[in-house]
Scaffold this motif. Sequence first.
Motif, short mmCIF file in Angstrom:
data_model
loop_
_atom_site.label_atom_id
_atom_site.label_comp_id
_atom_site.label_asym_id
_atom_site.label_seq_id
_atom_site.Cartn_x
_atom_site.Cartn_y
_atom_site.Cartn_z
N GLU A 19 13.83 -3.87 6.13
CA GLU A 19 14.20 -2.57 6.69
C GLU A 19 15.71 -2.38 6.70
O GLU A 19 16.22 -1.30 6.39
CB GLU A 19 13.63 -2.43 8.10
CG GLU A 19 12.13 -2.17 8.13
CD GLU A 19 11.63 -1.91 9.54
OE1 GLU A 19 12.37 -2.23 10.50
OE2 GLU A 19 10.51 -1.38 9.67
N LEU A 64 12.11 6.92 0.99
CA LEU A 64 11.35 7.29 2.19
C LEU A 64 9.97 6.64 2.19
O LEU A 64 9.48 6.19 3.24
CB LEU A 64 11.22 8.82 2.27
CG LEU A 64 12.54 9.59 2.50
CD1 LEU A 64 12.29 11.09 2.44
CD2 LEU A 64 13.16 9.21 3.84
N ILE A 65 9.35 6.57 1.01
CA ILE A 65 8.04 5.90 0.90
C ILE A 65 8.18 4.42 1.24
O ILE A 65 7.35 3.84 1.97
CB ILE A 65 7.46 6.10 -0.51
CG1 ILE A 65 7.09 7.57 -0.72
CG2 ILE A 65 6.24 5.20 -0.73
CD1 ILE A 65 6.65 7.89 -2.13
N LEU A 123 10.46 2.99 3.15
CA LEU A 123 10.70 2.85 4.59
C LEU A 123 9.41 3.02 5.39
O LEU A 123 9.23 2.40 6.45
CB LEU A 123 11.74 3.89 5.04
CG LEU A 123 13.20 3.58 4.67
CD1 LEU A 123 14.09 4.80 4.95
CD2 LEU A 123 13.72 2.38 5.45
N GLU A 124 8.53 3.86 4.89
CA GLU A 124 7.26 4.11 5.57
C GLU A 124 6.29 2.95 5.43
O GLU A 124 5.59 2.57 6.39
CB GLU A 124 6.63 5.40 5.02
CG GLU A 124 5.33 5.81 5.69
CD GLU A 124 5.54 6.25 7.13
OE1 GLU A 124 4.60 6.08 7.93
OE2 GLU A 124 6.65 6.73 7.47
N PHE A 125 6.25 2.34 4.23
CA PHE A 125 5.21 1.35 3.96
C PHE A 125 5.66 -0.10 4.10
O PHE A 125 4.80 -0.99 4.18
CB PHE A 125 4.65 1.56 2.53
CG PHE A 125 3.72 2.73 2.43
CD1 PHE A 125 2.37 2.59 2.77
CD2 PHE A 125 4.17 3.98 2.01
CE1 PHE A 125 1.51 3.67 2.68
CE2 PHE A 125 3.31 5.05 1.93
CZ PHE A 125 1.97 4.90 2.27
#
Length: 417
Positions: free
Chosen positions: A105, A84-85, A87-89
């Motif tokens: 991505e 999740l980190i 995908l966020e950054f």
Amino acid sequence: MDRIKHWLYDYLIELGTTEAAAKYLNMLLLLVALFILIFIVDFIARKLLIGVFSQFASKSKTNFDDLLVANKAPRNIAHIVPLLIALEFVPIVLADFGYYENIAEKGLKVFGVILMLWIARSLLNTVKDYLKTLKQFKDKPIASYIQVFMIFAWVVGIFSCLAIITETNFIKFITGLGAASAVIILVFKDTILGFVASIQVSINDMVRIGDWITFEKYGADGDVTEITLATVKVQNFDKTITTIPTYALISDSFKNWRGMTTSDGRRIKRALYIKQDGVKYLSEKDVEELKDIQLISSYLESRQSDINAFNTERNINKELLINGRNLTNLGVFRKYIDSYLKQHSAINKDMMIMARQLAPTTQGIPLEIYAFSSDKRWENYEYIMSDIFDHLIAALPYFGLEVFELPSNSVFKANHA
């Protein structure tokens, strides 16, 4: 976020670095920082989650949580946080490189799908191992159902990955595969047949893990150790392993010995082949000599009395033995077998006990023993059966009978000497 995207970029521009070089250096440094962050978060998440599960497992009475740890479920779940980190950054790190951002991505989303499959596999393997510890599920083909679900999950997962890579809506992607359904069915033909067979085997209770089966077509004779979607593993008594297609259990004939193992006895069904020329009527003298055999002395007394009464009443001429009613040595021996089996400590008296004469053959008259040993264990069963036939073969001469056997070389040599 913009400040994080370009915090090094602005500094490099001030130092006189070209715009292109500043972009690449900014991206590389942020990428390294992201990798370090993901590694640290993944390490901490794994340690925390595994530690919590291990402590809970040590205090819990059930072993389900121990199996979760053994099947690496906490470890796989812990990977969700760094994913999740990432995908966020990733959009921040690759903000100036749209093409690579798109690829990254997609790669992370594909990894996410695979991670979900890993977690599902860990949980299902845990369920399988746990159910195998329960008595009511110990002999059930749980592995077959787990495999079916995992095959379905992997198919959905692969289609999801392809839909992500091609940037196609999942439903539209599946719909587009309709034309290829015939090919898919052909590829998974064995899996489909195995799935159907597993359901039928389970519903009809045809085979359980631990059953002794004999499958002559595949050379199998031993205990079932594993039932999966595609195969059934049998450990033969010589310790070799035979693998049988699961579908063969419903398409071919095999023998399951479970009925014997759950019954009160194991059947003994074997014949002695008696030489026909040894069968004769018994004279009064012969009967008196056989009365010394304790197991049949009372039978001979009673039987002889009845026969004499019958013959006297009808004024039968007994100078010729064939006249009237008589005892034969084969008939008395058959009665002796019956009495011997009924007093044998290893024979189940509540099940059928019979000594019967079968149709004569070129090898003599088959005198078959049909009974059930109380002990069903193979080694003891063989010992009991050998003990019975050792005694009966040794008892034959007392009745003037012989076992038929083909002549040996020494007999031919003696006849031609």
